[in-house]
Design a protein around this motif. Structure first.
Motif, PDB file in Angstrom:
ATOM      1  N   TYR A 188      46.472 103.668  68.112  1.00 41.76           N
ATOM      2  CA  TYR A 188      46.989 102.321  67.922  1.00 41.76           C
ATOM      3  C   TYR A 188      48.479 102.466  67.658  1.00 41.76           C
ATOM      4  O   TYR A 188      48.886 103.263  66.809  1.00 41.76           O
ATOM      5  N   THR A 189      49.296 101.707  68.380  1.00 42.67           N
ATOM      6  CA  THR A 189      50.742 101.762  68.174  1.00 42.67           C
ATOM      7  C   THR A 189      51.123 100.794  67.050  1.00 42.67           C
ATOM      8  O   THR A 189      50.930  99.591  67.165  1.00 42.67           O
ATOM      9  N   LEU A 190      51.650 101.359  65.992  1.00 37.36           N
ATOM     10  CA  LEU A 190      52.097 100.573  64.842  1.00 37.36           C
ATOM     11  C   LEU A 190      53.617 100.549  64.826  1.00 37.36           C
ATOM     12  O   LEU A 190      54.260 101.596  64.944  1.00 37.36           O
ATOM     13  N   GLU A 191      54.169  99.351  64.696  1.00 37.56           N
ATOM     14  CA  GLU A 191      55.606  99.203  64.486  1.00 37.56           C
ATOM     15  C   GLU A 191      55.795  98.483  63.161  1.00 37.56           C
ATOM     16  O   GLU A 191      55.327  97.359  62.989  1.00 37.56           O
ATOM     17  N   VAL A 192      56.447  99.171  62.222  1.00 41.61           N
ATOM     18  CA  VAL A 192      56.686  98.578  60.911  1.00 41.61           C
ATOM     19  C   VAL A 192      58.019  99.093  60.381  1.00 41.61           C
ATOM     20  O   VAL A 192      58.342 100.270  60.535  1.00 41.61           O
ATOM     21  N   ALA A 193      58.818  98.199  59.825  1.00 46.76           N
ATOM     22  CA  ALA A 193      60.109  98.538  59.228  1.00 46.76           C
ATOM     23  C   ALA A 193      61.010  99.301  60.208  1.00 46.76           C
ATOM     24  O   ALA A 193      61.751 100.198  59.811  1.00 46.76           O
ATOM     25  N   GLY A 194      60.924  98.950  61.492  1.00 48.81           N
ATOM     26  CA  GLY A 194      61.764  99.588  62.500  1.00 48.81           C
ATOM     27  C   GLY A 194      61.299 100.984  62.904  1.00 48.81           C
ATOM     28  O   GLY A 194      62.005 101.692  63.613  1.00 48.81           O
ATOM     29  N   VAL A 195      60.127 101.381  62.461  1.00 54.17           N
ATOM     30  CA  VAL A 195      59.584 102.712  62.757  1.00 54.17           C
ATOM     31  C   VAL A 195      58.304 102.533  63.572  1.00 54.17           C
ATOM     32  O   VAL A 195      57.493 101.655  63.277  1.00 54.17           O
ATOM     33  N   LEU A 202      59.231 106.811  57.380  1.00 53.81           N
ATOM     34  CA  LEU A 202      58.534 105.534  57.251  1.00 53.81           C
ATOM     35  C   LEU A 202      58.622 105.002  55.815  1.00 53.81           C
ATOM     36  O   LEU A 202      58.884 103.819  55.606  1.00 53.81           O
ATOM     37  N   VAL A 203      58.420 105.868  54.836  1.00 51.50           N
ATOM     38  CA  VAL A 203      58.472 105.440  53.429  1.00 51.50           C
ATOM     39  C   VAL A 203      59.852 104.886  53.088  1.00 51.50           C
ATOM     40  O   VAL A 203      59.970 103.817  52.475  1.00 51.50           O
ATOM     41  N   THR A 204      60.908 105.575  53.485  1.00 50.89           N
ATOM     42  CA  THR A 204      62.258 105.115  53.128  1.00 50.89           C
ATOM     43  C   THR A 204      62.667 103.869  53.915  1.00 50.89           C
ATOM     44  O   THR A 204      63.501 103.094  53.446  1.00 50.89           O
ATOM     45  N   ALA A 205      62.057 103.633  55.073  1.00 50.82           N
ATOM     46  CA  ALA A 205      62.328 102.401  55.823  1.00 50.82           C
ATOM     47  C   ALA A 205      61.559 101.224  55.230  1.00 50.82           C
ATOM     48  O   ALA A 205      62.085 100.109  55.132  1.00 50.82           O
ATOM     49  N   ALA A 206      60.325 101.454  54.816  1.00 49.10           N
ATOM     50  CA  ALA A 206      59.465 100.367  54.340  1.00 49.10           C
ATOM     51  C   ALA A 206      59.768  99.952  52.900  1.00 49.10           C
ATOM     52  O   ALA A 206      59.685  98.766  52.563  1.00 49.10           O
ATOM     53  N   ALA A 207      60.113 100.899  52.039  1.00 49.32           N
ATOM     54  CA  ALA A 207      60.277 100.610  50.609  1.00 49.32           C
ATOM     55  C   ALA A 207      61.282  99.489  50.317  1.00 49.32           C
ATOM     56  O   ALA A 207      60.967  98.580  49.540  1.00 49.32           O
ATOM     57  N   ALA A 255      45.040  96.824  29.912  1.00 49.21           N
ATOM     58  CA  ALA A 255      46.212  97.324  29.183  1.00 49.21           C
ATOM     59  C   ALA A 255      47.057  96.195  28.599  1.00 49.21           C
ATOM     60  O   ALA A 255      47.980  96.448  27.832  1.00 49.21           O
ATOM     61  N   GLY A 256      46.769  94.954  29.005  1.00 50.83           N
ATOM     62  CA  GLY A 256      47.541  93.815  28.502  1.00 50.83           C
ATOM     63  C   GLY A 256      48.732  93.466  29.373  1.00 50.83           C
ATOM     64  O   GLY A 256      49.604  92.702  28.968  1.00 50.83           O
ATOM     65  N   GLY A 257      48.767  94.028  30.591  1.00 51.75           N
ATOM     66  CA  GLY A 257      49.838  93.701  31.528  1.00 51.75           C
ATOM     67  C   GLY A 257      49.502  92.451  32.326  1.00 51.75           C
ATOM     68  O   GLY A 257      48.351  92.021  32.383  1.00 51.75           O
ATOM     69  N   ASN A 258      50.512  91.875  32.961  1.00 52.72           N
ATOM     70  CA  ASN A 258      50.352  90.664  33.765  1.00 52.72           C
ATOM     71  C   ASN A 258      50.700  90.982  35.220  1.00 52.72           C
ATOM     72  O   ASN A 258      51.874  91.203  35.533  1.00 52.72           O
ATOM     73  N   VAL A 259      49.694  91.008  36.093  1.00 51.42           N
ATOM     74  CA  VAL A 259      49.937  91.309  37.508  1.00 51.42           C
ATOM     75  C   VAL A 259      50.605  90.104  38.160  1.00 51.42           C
ATOM     76  O   VAL A 259      50.032  89.021  38.215  1.00 51.42           O
ATOM     77  N   VAL A 260      51.837  90.309  38.632  1.00 57.59           N
ATOM     78  CA  VAL A 260      52.585  89.224  39.279  1.00 57.59           C
ATOM     79  C   VAL A 260      52.748  89.461  40.779  1.00 57.59           C
ATOM     80  O   VAL A 260      53.188  88.570  41.494  1.00 57.59           O
ATOM     81  N   ALA A 261      52.387  90.672  41.251  1.00 48.64           N
ATOM     82  CA  ALA A 261      52.480  90.949  42.689  1.00 48.64           C
ATOM     83  C   ALA A 261      51.543  92.090  43.057  1.00 48.64           C
ATOM     84  O   ALA A 261      51.330  93.015  42.280  1.00 48.64           O
ATOM     85  N   ARG A 262      51.002  91.973  44.279  1.00 49.84           N
ATOM     86  CA  ARG A 262      50.188  93.015  44.899  1.00 49.84           C
ATOM     87  C   ARG A 262      50.818  93.254  46.251  1.00 49.84           C
ATOM     88  O   ARG A 262      50.858  92.322  47.063  1.00 49.84           O
ATOM     89  N   ALA A 263      51.331  94.469  46.487  1.00 45.40           N
ATOM     90  CA  ALA A 263      52.127  94.702  47.697  1.00 45.40           C
ATOM     91  C   ALA A 263      51.737  96.000  48.391  1.00 45.40           C
ATOM     92  O   ALA A 263      51.398  96.986  47.733  1.00 45.40           O
ATOM     93  N   ALA A 264      51.804  95.985  49.712  1.00 41.44           N
ATOM     94  CA  ALA A 264      51.497  97.168  50.511  1.00 41.44           C
ATOM     95  C   ALA A 264      52.304  97.128  51.806  1.00 41.44           C
ATOM     96  O   ALA A 264      52.790  96.073  52.213  1.00 41.44           O
ATOM     97  N   ILE A 265      52.420  98.277  52.428  1.00 45.37           N
ATOM     98  CA  ILE A 265      53.064  98.318  53.743  1.00 45.37           C
ATOM     99  C   ILE A 265      52.201  97.552  54.738  1.00 45.37           C
ATOM    100  O   ILE A 265      52.685  96.721  55.484  1.00 45.37           O
ATOM    101  N   LEU A 266      50.873  97.825  54.689  1.00 41.46           N
ATOM    102  CA  LEU A 266      49.959  97.226  55.661  1.00 41.46           C
ATOM    103  C   LEU A 266      48.814  96.486  54.987  1.00 41.46           C
ATOM    104  O   LEU A 266      48.326  96.900  53.938  1.00 41.46           O
ATOM    105  N   ALA A 267      48.383  95.391  55.629  1.00 38.87           N
ATOM    106  CA  ALA A 267      47.152  94.690  55.254  1.00 38.87           C
ATOM    107  C   ALA A 267      46.191  94.878  56.414  1.00 38.87           C
ATOM    108  O   ALA A 267      46.488  94.509  57.555  1.00 38.87           O
ATOM    109  N   GLU A 268      45.050  95.494  56.110  1.00 29.98           N
ATOM    110  CA  GLU A 268      44.103  95.872  57.153  1.00 29.98           C
ATOM    111  C   GLU A 268      42.949  94.876  57.223  1.00 29.98           C
ATOM    112  O   GLU A 268      42.387  94.491  56.204  1.00 29.98           O
ATOM    113  N   GLY A 269      42.598  94.484  58.461  1.00 30.01           N
ATOM    114  CA  GLY A 269      41.457  93.589  58.664  1.00 30.01           C
ATOM    115  C   GLY A 269      41.656  92.252  57.979  1.00 30.01           C
ATOM    116  O   GLY A 269      42.724  91.653  58.039  1.00 30.01           O
ATOM    117  N   ASP A 270      40.604  91.784  57.278  1.00 30.37           N
ATOM    118  CA  ASP A 270      40.637  90.470  56.620  1.00 30.37           C
ATOM    119  C   ASP A 270      41.676  90.374  55.512  1.00 30.37           C
ATOM    120  O   ASP A 270      42.055  89.267  55.114  1.00 30.37           O
TER     121      ASP A 270
END
Length: 181
Positions: A5-12, A38-43, A147-162
């Motif tokens: 599968y050809t993936l294009e993400v963050a110019g890579v 890829l990591v340094t382009a996506a971050a 731990a008493g933290g407040n999740v304000v974001a969930r982030a990833a390079i890719l979202a797979e499927g649904d």
């Protein structure tokens, strides 16, 4: 010849091998370990999407290079890793169980009690390479909440499927699943 599968993400661009993970399902194998380009382009692109956060956390191990680079881009002095096992040096670790699409077995995620105390009361972003079923994400979120933290974001390079249809996650690119009969 191997299906890819050809993936294009963050110019890579990457040709990802399509690998069976069950009788009726294959995935495009996306591995960021060792992929500095890829990591340094996506971050930075992922960092741009984040709201104001105090803390970043990921699960061991594939998210580590990405969270390192995102924390560096955001000029943070530290990031947190939910480990796959307890370690003798951990002080009163928080523990949660998860079943991931790629491991296909139950595993635990642990957060050192010292890290948990630092996360308490903070705005937290969960960082991962791929969000698929969301089970790993939920397991980390449960640890953060414990731990008493407040999740304000969930982030990833890719979202797979649904996962790509979810409105509560931030991601750079969709990754299809490959069902078969």
């Amino acid at each position: 010849m191997e299906k890819t599968y050809t993936l294009e993400v963050a110019g890579v661009t990457r040709e990802l091998p399509i690998m069976p993970i069950a009788d009726n399902l294959s995935i495009a194998s996306f591995v960021i370990l060792g992929d500095t380009e890829l990591v340094t382009a996506a971050a930075p692109l992922l960092a741009e999407k984040l709201p104001e956060v105090d803390v970043l956390i990921t699960a061991e191990a594939k998210g580590i290079p990405l969270i390192f680079e995102v924390s560096r881009v955001l000029h943070m002095k530290k990031y947190y890793v939910a480990r796959k096992s307890t370690k003798p040096y951990m002080d009163s670790p928080l523990i949660n169980e998860v079943e991931s699409i790629t491991t296909q077995k139950k595993q635990i995620l642990c957060l050192d009690g010292a890290d948990a105390r630092e996360i308490a009361g903070k705005r937290v972003a969960i960082i991962d390479d791929v969000i698929s079923t969301g089970k790993s994400l939920q397991a980390i979120e449960d640890l953060v909440v414990q731990a008493g933290g407040n999740v304000v974001a969930r982030a990833a390079i890719l979202a797979e499927g649904d996962a790509a249809k979810r409105t509560d996650i931030l991601f750079l690119q969709e990754l299809p699943l490959f069902p078969h009969e």
